[in-house]
Motif scaffolding. Structure first.
Motif, PDB file in Angstrom:
ATOM      1  N   SER A  86       9.087 -12.529   5.611  1.00 53.07           N
ATOM      2  CA  SER A  86       8.077 -12.107   6.294  1.00 53.07           C
ATOM      3  C   SER A  86       8.503 -11.854   7.971  1.00 53.07           C
ATOM      4  N   GLU A  87       9.404 -12.433   8.276  1.00 60.37           N
ATOM      5  CA  GLU A  87       9.969 -12.199   9.720  1.00 60.37           C
ATOM      6  C   GLU A  87      10.757 -10.829   9.649  1.00 60.37           C
ATOM      7  N   ASN A  88      11.037 -10.261   8.679  1.00 63.39           N
ATOM      8  CA  ASN A  88      11.998  -9.101   8.680  1.00 63.39           C
ATOM      9  C   ASN A  88      11.110  -7.861   8.630  1.00 63.39           C
ATOM     10  N   ALA A  89      11.056  -7.011   9.824  1.00 63.72           N
ATOM     11  CA  ALA A  89      10.265  -5.908   9.900  1.00 63.72           C
ATOM     12  C   ALA A  89      10.636  -4.938   8.890  1.00 63.72           C
ATOM     13  N   LYS A  90      11.766  -4.831   8.123  1.00 66.71           N
ATOM     14  CA  LYS A  90      12.070  -3.848   7.105  1.00 66.71           C
ATOM     15  C   LYS A  90      11.701  -4.210   5.715  1.00 66.71           C
ATOM     16  N   PHE A  91      10.998  -5.608   5.569  1.00 66.17           N
ATOM     17  CA  PHE A  91      10.916  -5.951   4.315  1.00 66.17           C
ATOM     18  C   PHE A  91       9.463  -5.671   3.927  1.00 66.17           C
ATOM     19  N   TRP A  92       8.882  -5.473   2.743  1.00 66.60           N
ATOM     20  CA  TRP A  92       7.479  -4.933   2.466  1.00 66.60           C
ATOM     21  C   TRP A  92       6.334  -5.767   2.996  1.00 66.60           C
ATOM     22  N   ILE A  93       6.675  -6.938   3.215  1.00 67.96           N
ATOM     23  CA  ILE A  93       5.471  -7.952   3.932  1.00 67.96           C
ATOM     24  C   ILE A  93       5.088  -7.463   4.984  1.00 67.96           C
ATOM     25  N   GLN A  94       6.211  -7.336   6.050  1.00 69.97           N
ATOM     26  CA  GLN A  94       5.556  -6.770   7.455  1.00 69.97           C
ATOM     27  C   GLN A  94       5.321  -5.476   7.248  1.00 69.97           C
ATOM     28  N   ALA A  95       6.129  -4.572   6.640  1.00 65.32           N
ATOM     29  CA  ALA A  95       5.975  -3.355   6.432  1.00 65.32           C
ATOM     30  C   ALA A  95       4.544  -2.892   6.001  1.00 65.32           C
ATOM     31  N   SER A  96       4.138  -3.609   5.053  1.00 65.99           N
ATOM     32  CA  SER A  96       2.591  -3.410   4.810  1.00 65.99           C
ATOM     33  C   SER A  96       1.564  -3.535   5.981  1.00 65.99           C
ATOM     34  N   PHE A  97       2.007  -4.304   6.934  1.00 64.42           N
ATOM     35  CA  PHE A  97       1.080  -4.612   8.132  1.00 64.42           C
ATOM     36  C   PHE A  97       1.176  -3.339   8.802  1.00 64.42           C
ATOM     37  N   TYR A  98       2.178  -2.682   8.907  1.00 69.11           N
ATOM     38  CA  TYR A  98       2.342  -1.567   9.746  1.00 69.11           C
ATOM     39  C   TYR A  98       1.672  -0.291   9.273  1.00 69.11           C
ATOM     40  N   ILE A  99       1.553  -0.300   7.863  1.00 68.38           N
ATOM     41  CA  ILE A  99       0.755   0.710   7.422  1.00 68.38           C
ATOM     42  C   ILE A  99      -0.570   0.868   7.523  1.00 68.38           C
ATOM     43  N   GLY A 100      -1.107  -0.468   7.774  1.00 67.25           N
ATOM     44  CA  GLY A 100      -2.551  -0.699   8.127  1.00 67.25           C
ATOM     45  C   GLY A 100      -2.709  -0.485   9.560  1.00 67.25           C
ATOM     46  N   LEU A 101      -1.510  -0.909  10.312  1.00 70.79           N
ATOM     47  CA  LEU A 101      -1.663  -0.846  11.776  1.00 70.79           C
ATOM     48  C   LEU A 101      -1.516   0.383  12.264  1.00 70.79           C
ATOM     49  N   THR A 102      -0.708   1.458  11.507  1.00 71.04           N
ATOM     50  CA  THR A 102      -0.644   2.782  12.128  1.00 71.04           C
ATOM     51  C   THR A 102      -1.782   3.862  11.790  1.00 71.04           C
ATOM     52  N   ASP A 115       2.972   1.946  21.405  1.00 76.91           N
ATOM     53  CA  ASP A 115       4.215   1.620  21.737  1.00 76.91           C
ATOM     54  C   ASP A 115       4.972   0.453  21.168  1.00 76.91           C
ATOM     55  N   PHE A 116       4.154  -0.484  20.722  1.00 75.69           N
ATOM     56  CA  PHE A 116       4.493  -1.663  20.089  1.00 75.69           C
ATOM     57  C   PHE A 116       5.319  -1.049  18.774  1.00 75.69           C
ATOM     58  N   VAL A 117       4.545  -0.409  18.074  1.00 78.97           N
ATOM     59  CA  VAL A 117       5.260   0.222  16.761  1.00 78.97           C
ATOM     60  C   VAL A 117       6.527   0.956  16.914  1.00 78.97           C
ATOM     61  N   ARG A 118       6.465   1.556  17.991  1.00 77.74           N
ATOM     62  CA  ARG A 118       7.722   2.356  18.205  1.00 77.74           C
ATOM     63  C   ARG A 118       8.832   1.525  18.926  1.00 77.74           C
ATOM     64  N   THR A 119       8.529   0.573  19.319  1.00 75.84           N
ATOM     65  CA  THR A 119       9.498  -0.507  19.836  1.00 75.84           C
ATOM     66  C   THR A 119      10.061  -1.388  18.701  1.00 75.84           C
ATOM     67  N   VAL A 120       9.097  -1.623  17.583  1.00 78.50           N
ATOM     68  CA  VAL A 120       9.905  -2.058  16.597  1.00 78.50           C
ATOM     69  C   VAL A 120      10.723  -1.345  15.825  1.00 78.50           C
ATOM     70  N   ALA A 121      10.267   0.071  15.497  1.00 77.86           N
ATOM     71  CA  ALA A 121      11.143   0.874  14.730  1.00 77.86           C
ATOM     72  C   ALA A 121      12.448   1.187  15.431  1.00 77.86           C
ATOM     73  N   GLU A 122      12.401   1.181  16.886  1.00 76.03           N
ATOM     74  CA  GLU A 122      13.775   1.424  17.523  1.00 76.03           C
ATOM     75  C   GLU A 122      14.739   0.217  17.668  1.00 76.03           C
ATOM     76  N   GLY A 399      -3.076  -6.178   7.287  1.00 79.08           N
ATOM     77  CA  GLY A 399      -2.807  -4.667   6.974  1.00 79.08           C
ATOM     78  C   GLY A 399      -3.980  -4.207   6.222  1.00 79.08           C
ATOM     79  N   ALA A 400      -4.280  -4.809   5.055  1.00 79.21           N
ATOM     80  CA  ALA A 400      -5.321  -4.388   4.054  1.00 79.21           C
ATOM     81  C   ALA A 400      -6.736  -4.410   4.982  1.00 79.21           C
ATOM     82  N   VAL A 401      -6.817  -5.419   5.899  1.00 76.89           N
ATOM     83  CA  VAL A 401      -8.406  -5.518   6.645  1.00 76.89           C
ATOM     84  C   VAL A 401      -8.102  -4.150   7.697  1.00 76.89           C
ATOM     85  N   LEU A 402      -7.117  -3.945   8.486  1.00 79.87           N
ATOM     86  CA  LEU A 402      -6.906  -2.773   9.345  1.00 79.87           C
ATOM     87  C   LEU A 402      -7.231  -1.494   8.517  1.00 79.87           C
TER      88      LEU A 402
END
Length: 413
Positions: A86-102, A115-122, A399-402
């Motif tokens: 869950s702490e790994n941004a590349k893994f699907w658990i966190q990635a699913s949150f970003y899909i909702g967030l974006t 800016d937060f999403v861009r910083t994570v990706a960088e 992510g689902a709620v977002l």
């Protein structure tokens, strides 16, 4: 700590400060680990206005985004078995949150969250998890990189993903879709013949196909969409039940029965696919030959799901057997509500029943979110209907709620 991590921490801290006044209690103090179904009066669609719903969506989406971001670096509420992943941004658990967030960012234009999403990706250097280049779960974060590429015009945001996708196009997997004993965390993924080299389980249709469509959009190369479209339909045709209008999680469930003798259709498993279909449709050119086929599948799946909503507004963890898990389950409900709300907002679902089901589902979701933005009643990582406690929470639940909140922001009956 390097400067990128310091920058990320600073952004997360500023977002955390924005929600600190919402509650004097910690999230843990506000939860109860009970396993009983709450008794709550549900309002009908006649009791609320579109303005009420949009206002609630604004509040819920903002608080969920802020609360979840504030927890990065402190995911102690997640079971240890899946905390590291869950702490790994590349893994699907966190990635699913970003899909909702974006999606939420698209609807609100929130520059701070962008800016937060861009910083994570960088920080992640726009890379995938390279140990499993074919695995759909590890393509989920590509959706965020490609979203950034389209939003900012940065080709560097999709370069590493393109390298992986080009490799797959040059060496397409030749395995079948029968799960068998393929699913394992002990290295069996690498065995020859493993179906997870393709999209042989329902969750995969949320994680990967949209990214392939996005790659065609940002590069103009039709090969990516062609591959994603072909592989989507191979899996959808294999896993979808025309009889029930639902998706089996994978081939092991074709003949499975619950303790109560009912067919096993996993709530979140269906939620994954049903949320993905609208997002794939949106990436397709208007004249794409498969577009109407996606819409027809969407309608069949929507009808199957709408018939199974519980009186309290939630969809059961075991769709055909609500007595298997009697408590609410919010990740599946969030994904399904998002999908149905999209259908109403886009004029695909036009009947009054559909609109009332969406509002009922949204009301149930709002009752599972605390004032500070923590999402409750989220089944932990799994592949089948499992017990859920009120205190259970996970990033993909947020992510689902977002996703649902992003559609309810523009709710228009």
């Amino acid at each position: 700590m390097n400067h990128k991590k310091l920058k990320l921490s600073a952004i997360a801290m500023s977002l955390a400060l924005a929600i600190s006044a919402c509650s004097g209690e910690s999230p843990e103090q506000k939860t109860q680990s009970v396993d009983v179904e709450p008794k709550k009066e549900m309002k009908t669609s006649k009791d609320v206005t579109e303005q009420d719903i949009q206002k609630t969506a604004q509040r819920i989406g903002k608080s969920v985004a802020n609360w979840q971001i504030a927890q990065f670096g402190n995911l102690s509420y997640i079971p240890e078995s899946h905390r590291a992943k869950s702490e790994n941004a590349k893994f699907w658990i966190q990635a699913s949150f970003y899909i909702g967030l974006t999606r939420w960012i698209d609807e609100t234009g929130n520059q701070r969250l962008l800016d937060f999403v861009r910083t994570v990706a960088e920080r992640e250097q726009y890379e995938l998890i390279l140990e499993r280049p074919y695995h759909a779960d590890d393509h989920a974060i590509a959706q965020t990189y490609l979203w950034l590429a389209e939003k900012t015009g940065m080709k560097s945001a999709y370069g590493p993903t393109k390298q992986v996708f080009d490799m797959i196009l040059s060496n397409p997997p030749q395995v079948g879709l029968d799960m068998g004993n393929s699913e394992s965390s002990t290295g069996k993924y690498h065995l020859e013949g493993n179906c997870q080299l393709r999209w042989c389980w329902a969750d995969a249709l949320f994680m990967a196909p949209r990214a392939w469509a996005q790659m065609t959009k940002v590069t103009g190369d039709p090969r990516y969409l062609e591959y994603g479209d072909k592989e989507f339909w191979a899996s959808a045709d294999y896993l979808f039940s025309d009889e029930y209008g639902l998706f089996y999680r994978d081939s092991r469930y074709f003949d499975a029965k619950s303790d109560n003798g009912k067919p096993v259709f996993w709530g979140r498993g269906n939620g994954w696919v049903f949320a993905a279909i609208p997002m794939i449709i949106e990436e397709l050119p208007d004249d794409h030959p498969s577009k109407e086929r996606y819409i027809e599948l969407y309608k069949k799946n929507a009808e199957g799901l709408m018939a199974l909503q519980k009186e309290d507004g939630y969809w059961p963890a075991s769709l055909m057997d609500p007595d298997k898990v009697k408590t609410p389950e919010v990740s599946g409900t969030g994904f399904i509500t998002f999908g149905l709300a999209w259908g109403v907002n886009n004029g695909i679902l036009t009947d009054q029943r559909s609109k009332e089901i969406v509002e009922k589902g949204w009301k149930a979701i709002t009752e599972a979110v605390t004032d500070d933005g923590r999402v409750h009643w989220v089944q932990h990582v799994g592949k089948s209907p499992d017990p859920v406690k009120e205190s259970d929470s996970q990033l993909y639940g947020s992510g689902a709620v977002l996703l649902a909140a992003s559609e309810m922001l523009k709710w228009n009956k």
